[in-house]
Write an enzyme that holds these catalytic residues in place. Structure first.
Site, PDB file in Angstrom:
ATOM      1  CG  ASP A  10     -32.421 135.997  12.509  1.00  0.00           C
ATOM      2  OD1 ASP A  10     -31.278 136.422  12.199  1.00  0.00           O
ATOM      3  OD2 ASP A  10     -33.297 136.715  13.019  1.00  0.00           O
ATOM      4  CG  PHE A  56     -41.982 144.509  11.983  1.00  0.00           C
ATOM      5  CD1 PHE A  56     -42.015 145.843  11.573  1.00  0.00           C
ATOM      6  CD2 PHE A  56     -41.372 143.581  11.170  1.00  0.00           C
ATOM      7  CE1 PHE A  56     -41.457 146.230  10.374  1.00  0.00           C
ATOM      8  CE2 PHE A  56     -40.815 143.956   9.967  1.00  0.00           C
ATOM      9  CZ  PHE A  56     -40.855 145.281   9.561  1.00  0.00           C
ATOM     10  CB  SER A  57     -42.346 142.317  18.182  1.00  0.00           C
ATOM     11  OG  SER A  57     -40.976 141.976  18.258  1.00  0.00           O
ATOM     12  N   GLY A  82     -38.035 144.124  19.000  1.00  0.00           N
ATOM     13  CA  GLY A  82     -37.600 143.581  17.718  1.00  0.00           C
ATOM     14  C   GLY A  82     -37.996 144.577  16.640  1.00  0.00           C
ATOM     15  CB  ILE A  99     -37.731 142.963  28.954  1.00  0.00           C
ATOM     16  CG1 ILE A  99     -38.767 142.061  28.289  1.00  0.00           C
ATOM     17  CG2 ILE A  99     -37.993 143.155  30.425  1.00  0.00           C
ATOM     18  CD1 ILE A  99     -38.808 140.656  28.875  1.00  0.00           C
ATOM     19  N   GLY A 100     -37.463 144.480  25.820  1.00  0.00           N
ATOM     20  CA  GLY A 100     -36.740 144.341  24.552  1.00  0.00           C
ATOM     21  C   GLY A 100     -37.627 144.784  23.407  1.00  0.00           C
ATOM     22  CE  LYS A 129     -41.027 138.305  18.539  1.00  0.00           C
ATOM     23  NZ  LYS A 129     -40.104 137.265  18.104  1.00  0.00           N
ATOM     24  CB  VAL A 142     -40.001 141.569  24.221  1.00  0.00           C
ATOM     25  CG1 VAL A 142     -40.097 140.384  25.168  1.00  0.00           C
ATOM     26  CG2 VAL A 142     -39.819 141.078  22.788  1.00  0.00           C
TER      27      VAL A 142
HETATM   28  P1  AMP Z   1     -37.203 139.602  19.401  1.00  0.00           P
HETATM   29  O1  AMP Z   1     -38.335 140.448  18.961  1.00  0.00           O
HETATM   30  O2  AMP Z   1     -37.572 138.165  19.596  1.00  0.00           O
HETATM   31  O3  AMP Z   1     -35.972 139.808  18.553  1.00  0.00           O
HETATM   32  O4  AMP Z   1     -36.807 140.129  20.887  1.00  0.00           O
HETATM   33  C1  AMP Z   1     -36.246 141.410  21.093  1.00  0.00           C
HETATM   34  C2  AMP Z   1     -35.511 141.425  22.412  1.00  0.00           C
HETATM   35  O5  AMP Z   1     -36.417 141.204  23.493  1.00  0.00           O
HETATM   36  C3  AMP Z   1     -34.453 140.339  22.571  1.00  0.00           C
HETATM   37  O6  AMP Z   1     -33.187 140.727  22.047  1.00  0.00           O
HETATM   38  C4  AMP Z   1     -34.393 140.161  24.077  1.00  0.00           C
HETATM   39  O7  AMP Z   1     -33.538 141.120  24.652  1.00  0.00           O
HETATM   40  C5  AMP Z   1     -35.822 140.433  24.516  1.00  0.00           C
HETATM   41  N1  AMP Z   1     -36.554 139.182  24.650  1.00  0.00           N
HETATM   42  C6  AMP Z   1     -37.188 138.506  23.666  1.00  0.00           C
HETATM   43  N2  AMP Z   1     -37.762 137.394  24.141  1.00  0.00           N
HETATM   44  C7  AMP Z   1     -37.465 137.351  25.454  1.00  0.00           C
HETATM   45  C8  AMP Z   1     -37.748 136.413  26.514  1.00  0.00           C
HETATM   46  N3  AMP Z   1     -38.456 135.319  26.280  1.00  0.00           N
HETATM   47  N4  AMP Z   1     -37.281 136.695  27.751  1.00  0.00           N
HETATM   48  C9  AMP Z   1     -36.564 137.806  27.985  1.00  0.00           C
HETATM   49  N5  AMP Z   1     -36.253 138.724  27.028  1.00  0.00           N
HETATM   50  C10 AMP Z   1     -36.693 138.498  25.790  1.00  0.00           C
END
Ligand code: AMP
Length: 434
Positions: free
Chosen positions: A193, A82-83, A80, A77-78, A100, A85
């Site tokens: 951030d 280095f990750s 980052g 669903i997303g 994550k 999600v």
């Molecule tokens: P991050 O690695 O935290 O920057 O997350 C990357 C992307 O994943 C974010 O921009 C969201 O679109 C998605 N994402 C992160 N955490 C969540 C969450 N708890 N629920 C739904 N989508 C998430």
């Protein structure tokens, strides 16, 4: 320099930890009681932990990453820097979560430090507009942060696909972010951030501040910081001047940029390279469209001041005309992150909602004995994960995360301002009269 979020380079190994201690011991117990087990029905918890060790399909899913601990993993669903999600479901509670996933081989010492800060920050904040951490699951190659699922996407995507937010929704969203940031600063935590990508919608109007990877705990709000982190378009002028800085003022500036983006759908400082962006921010000139309401314009101008000491403080924002009268979301009454107290409480010692969580755990087959035997692992325990999910379910049922509302018309801004500020301490719902 790239325009995205700045992060440290990952490499190296993290500490090893076995999630399996729980399921192995449970299974050993069960082996000793095989005859009895054959005679009685397994509880959902027993069935799951047994399947995780014996059922071929479940073991295969665990091996290929279709399952992580007690979670059934679905699509991405997303992502980052280095990750990744992914969406997942808790096998016992059926709750949706976001996982994550971080590759441990890409985490160097600094990245590990940031990660442990992210975990400790999330665990020290108890606020309806701060994303929750349920559990941390570690496998030999990966670390998984099991998070509350925010199904409404992030604010950046919302605005870039649907356009700027109308004034009422901007107020609702900004007031929630403001409340969350005040809670952070009251706890001496600096986010560093804050940006639209890190504001996630759990429903149409309810938002959560997320991604605490760059957060830091300061001894006092006047502590001087010197690490540049965050996203350049949201970075305060003092960061571009390579000066040491005060954490709260840097978060405040990012809130000004965020508010500008919400109400206009564009960024106040735009450039195609970081060098040009730096020039723009240091010049401090931006133009606000005339259709942005005068009270909102005043708020933005009050926040986006070059001199950090002149920047509108969070308490001033709470009382500003644009947000009047705001009954800001209160931090949640402190709750336990570890279920041990449920096992240790004597008769009549637990609150009604705590009794409900205890009963729900027992229904799944998780007894006081399991809780006691699983001590010392904090967020790295699957029992803690089930407990935190059930606790959150109960809190949501009780309406602690009800989306804010806008009602009526402000008649006396000065009086309402005072009331709004006072109500910060006395109300549990956010409610804006515009
Ligand atoms: P991050 O690695 O935290 O920057 O997350 C990357 C992307 O994943 C974010 O921009 C969201 O679109 C998605 N994402 C992160 N955490 C969540 C969450 N708890 N629920 C739904 N989508 C998430």
């Amino acid at each position: 320099m790239p325009m995205g979020t700045y992060r440290v380079s990952p490499r190296g190994q993290g500490p090893r930890h076995s999630l399996w201690s729980l399921s192995e011991s449970s299974v050993k117990e069960e082996e000793g009681e095989e005859d009895e087990g054959a005679r009685r029905c397994l509880t959902p918890f027993e069935k799951l932990t047994t399947d995780m060790c014996r059922d071929e399909k479940t073991i295969k899913e665990l091996t290929v990453g279709r399952r992580v601990g007690f979670y059934k993993v679905r699509g991405e669903i997303g992502a980052g820097t280095f990750s990744k999600v992914k969406l997942a479901f808790h096998a016992l509670t059926k709750d949706k979560v976001a996982i994550k996933i971080l590759d441990k081989t890409r985490l160097d010492l600094q990245a590990q430090r940031l990660l442990s800060r992210e975990i400790s920050t999330m665990e020290s904040l108890q606020h309806p507009n701060v994303l929750r951490l349920y559990e941390v699951v570690e496998t030999p190659s990966r670390l998984h942060l099991v998070l509350e699922y925010a199904g409404g996407g992030d604010l950046y995507t919302r605005i870039t696909t649907e356009g700027r937010l109308h004034d009422a929704l901007s107020k609702i969203v900004f007031a929630q972010v403001l409340s969350a940031m005040k809670h952070l600063h009251d706890n001496n935590i600096i986010h560093r951030d804050l940006k639209a990508e890190n504001v996630l919608f759990t429903c149409q109007a309810c938002v959560k501040v997320a991604d605490f990877g760059f957060s830091t705990k300061v001894k006092s709000r006047s502590e001087i910081l010197d690490t540049f982190c965050g996203s350049p378009p949201y970075a305060a002028p003092e960061l571009f001047r390579d000066e040491s800085y005060l954490g709260p003022a840097v978060d405040t500036w990012a809130m000004g940029v965020l508010l500008f983006f919400m109400v206009t759908g564009t960024m106040p400082f735009r450039a195609d390279t970081v060098v040009r962006l730096r020039r723009c921010v240091l010049e401090g000139t931006y133009s606000l469209p005339t259709w942005v309401s005068a009270p909102c314009q005043r708020l933005i101008r009050g926040i986006l001041r070059m001199d950090p000491s002149e920047r509108c403080a969070l308490d001033q924002m709470l009382g500003c005309e644009w947000l009047l009268p705001v009954e800001i979301t209160r931090p949640l009454p402190p709750f336990q992150l570890n279920p041990r107290y449920l096992a240790e409480a004597g008769p009549g010692e637990l609150e009604e909602e705590e009794e409900e969580v205890k009963a729900a755990l027992e229904q799944l087959g998780i007894t006081s004995e399991h809780i006691i035997n699983n001590q010392g692992k904090g967020s790295r325990s699957p029992i803690t994960g089930v407990y935190r999910i059930l606790l959150h379910q109960g809190q949501r049922k009780r309406g602690v995360e009800t989306p804010p509302m806008i009602r009526g018309v402000v008649k006396d801004p000065k009086r309402d301002s005072l009331r709004a500020y006072r109500s910060l301490r006395h109300t549990s719902k956010l409610c804006i009269l515009a």
